[in-house]
Design an enzyme around this catalytic site. Structure first.
Site, PDB file in Angstrom:
ATOM      1  CB  SER A  13      -0.924   0.008   1.217  1.00 41.30           C
ATOM      2  OG  SER A  13      -1.670   1.213   1.261  1.00 41.30           O
ATOM      3  CG  LEU A  14       1.868   5.264  -2.671  1.00 44.88           C
ATOM      4  CD1 LEU A  14       3.333   4.872  -2.577  1.00 44.88           C
ATOM      5  CD2 LEU A  14       1.528   5.728  -4.080  1.00 44.88           C
ATOM      6  CB  THR A  60      -7.582  -1.878   0.150  1.00 43.06           C
ATOM      7  OG1 THR A  60      -7.522  -2.217  -1.234  1.00 43.06           O
ATOM      8  CG2 THR A  60      -6.660  -2.768   0.960  1.00 43.06           C
ATOM      9  CE  LYS A  64     -11.814  -0.406  -1.665  1.00 43.95           C
ATOM     10  NZ  LYS A  64     -11.595   0.125  -3.037  1.00 43.95           N
ATOM     11  CG  ASN A  85     -12.764   4.178   0.368  1.00 51.97           C
ATOM     12  OD1 ASN A  85     -13.722   4.866   0.719  1.00 51.97           O
ATOM     13  ND2 ASN A  85     -11.730   4.690  -0.269  1.00 51.97           N
ATOM     14  CG  ASP A 100     -12.460   3.766  -3.670  1.00 52.85           C
ATOM     15  OD1 ASP A 100     -11.316   4.235  -3.488  1.00 52.85           O
ATOM     16  OD2 ASP A 100     -12.802   2.634  -3.272  1.00 52.85           O
ATOM     17  CB  ALA A 124     -18.107  -7.362 -11.992  1.00 50.08           C
TER      18      ALA A 124
END
Length: 277
Positions: A13-14, A60, A64, A85, A100, A124
């Site tokens: 993760s950033l 993440t 969610k 999120n 998001d 999807a």
């Protein structure tokens, strides 16, 4: 105060680079942001363990959707999308948000993609559901969605119904028609199949949003750029959704976007220089 990003896998993760930079820029010296490996089974226990020292959580995959029953209040947008999120701890309650969607709208707007005439979504999952809502925000009422397994698209179709969006569900290998905007919500490598198609002469998508940010550019992004399309990367989406999370968790508006952008780009450059890559 504490905050963290949860998911599985999550080590890549950033988000810590972005959030930590925001805290430093606005002088929140006592705030920390960490990475927590957590799957759906572990989510209820972790959230229950968060006390008054916690400001919020970024979520993440695959959390969610799983978090929704654990919330005391959920904003209407997150309900419509079918996923949150962001969790903000406020007044002893857990409030859920979806950043998001506004993050995607902001990323597209930053590249000049404001009013596409039509769109195709690859995938999807939860991010595809957010893409549906984002496309509704920019004026669309219907989209084509390409999926590998129609049986796994129930969540997306339910979200489309809540959002009032019409969905034309097609097989993943059906190909991308000559539409204005292509949004790839699938993991790195999954959209490479379309890279060659994106190289074909016009007509084709005039804009491509690929939610992948590392490694970048993806084959799809490279091919789209060569074809003359506007390319929007996953880093811009991540940046804008993280900025909204910072605002929700800290109450500080606007978030220091430029500081966050610089920190994120620096971290990506560092990762790209590592020998293992």
């Amino acid at each position: 105060m504490r905050a963290a990003v949860l998911g599985s896998p999550i080590a890549h993760s950033l988000s810590p680079a972005l959030h930590t930079a925001a805290y430093a820029a606005v002088g929140l010296d006592g705030w920390t942001y960490s990475v927590v490996e957590c799957d759906e089974a572990g989510l209820p226990g972790f959230i229950a363990s968060c006390d008054e020292r916690w400001a919020g959580l970024s979520l993440t995959m695959p959390l969610k959707r799983a978090v929704l029953p654990l919330l005391d209040r959920t904003e209407p947008l997150a309900v419509e999308v079918g996923g949150a999120n962001t969790v903000v701890f406020e007044g002893g309650e857990r409030h859920g948000y979806n950043t998001d969607v506004p993050g995607m709208v902001a990323a597209l707007a930053g590249a000049g993609v404001i009013a596409p005439s039509s769109a195709t979504i690859l995938g999807a999952g939860a991010t595809a559901c957010a893409a549906l809502a984002a496309l509704r925000e920019v004026g669309l009422t219907s989209v084509v969605v390409l999926v590998r397994d129609r049986a796994r698209a129930a969540g997306l179709l339910a979200a489309a119904s809540r959002l009032g969006m019409a969905v034309d569900l097609r097989p993943f290998d059906a190909g991308v028609s000559d539409r204005d905007l292509l949004v790839s919500t699938v993991p790195a490598g999954a959209a490479d199949f379309y890279a060659e198609r994106a190289r074909r002469p016009r007509p084709g998508p005039s804009a491509v949003l690929d939610v992948v940010y590392d490694p970048w550019p993806t084959p799809l992004a490279q091919a789209a750029a060569k074809s003359g399309a506007v390319v929007v990367g996953g880093f811009d989406l991540l940046l804008h959704q993280a900025a909204r999370q910072v605002e929700l968790m800290t109450g500080i508006k606007p978030a220091p976007l430029n500081h966050m952008r610089t920190a994120g780009q620096t971290e990506l450059t560092h990762r790209a220089s590592l020998p293992s890559r």
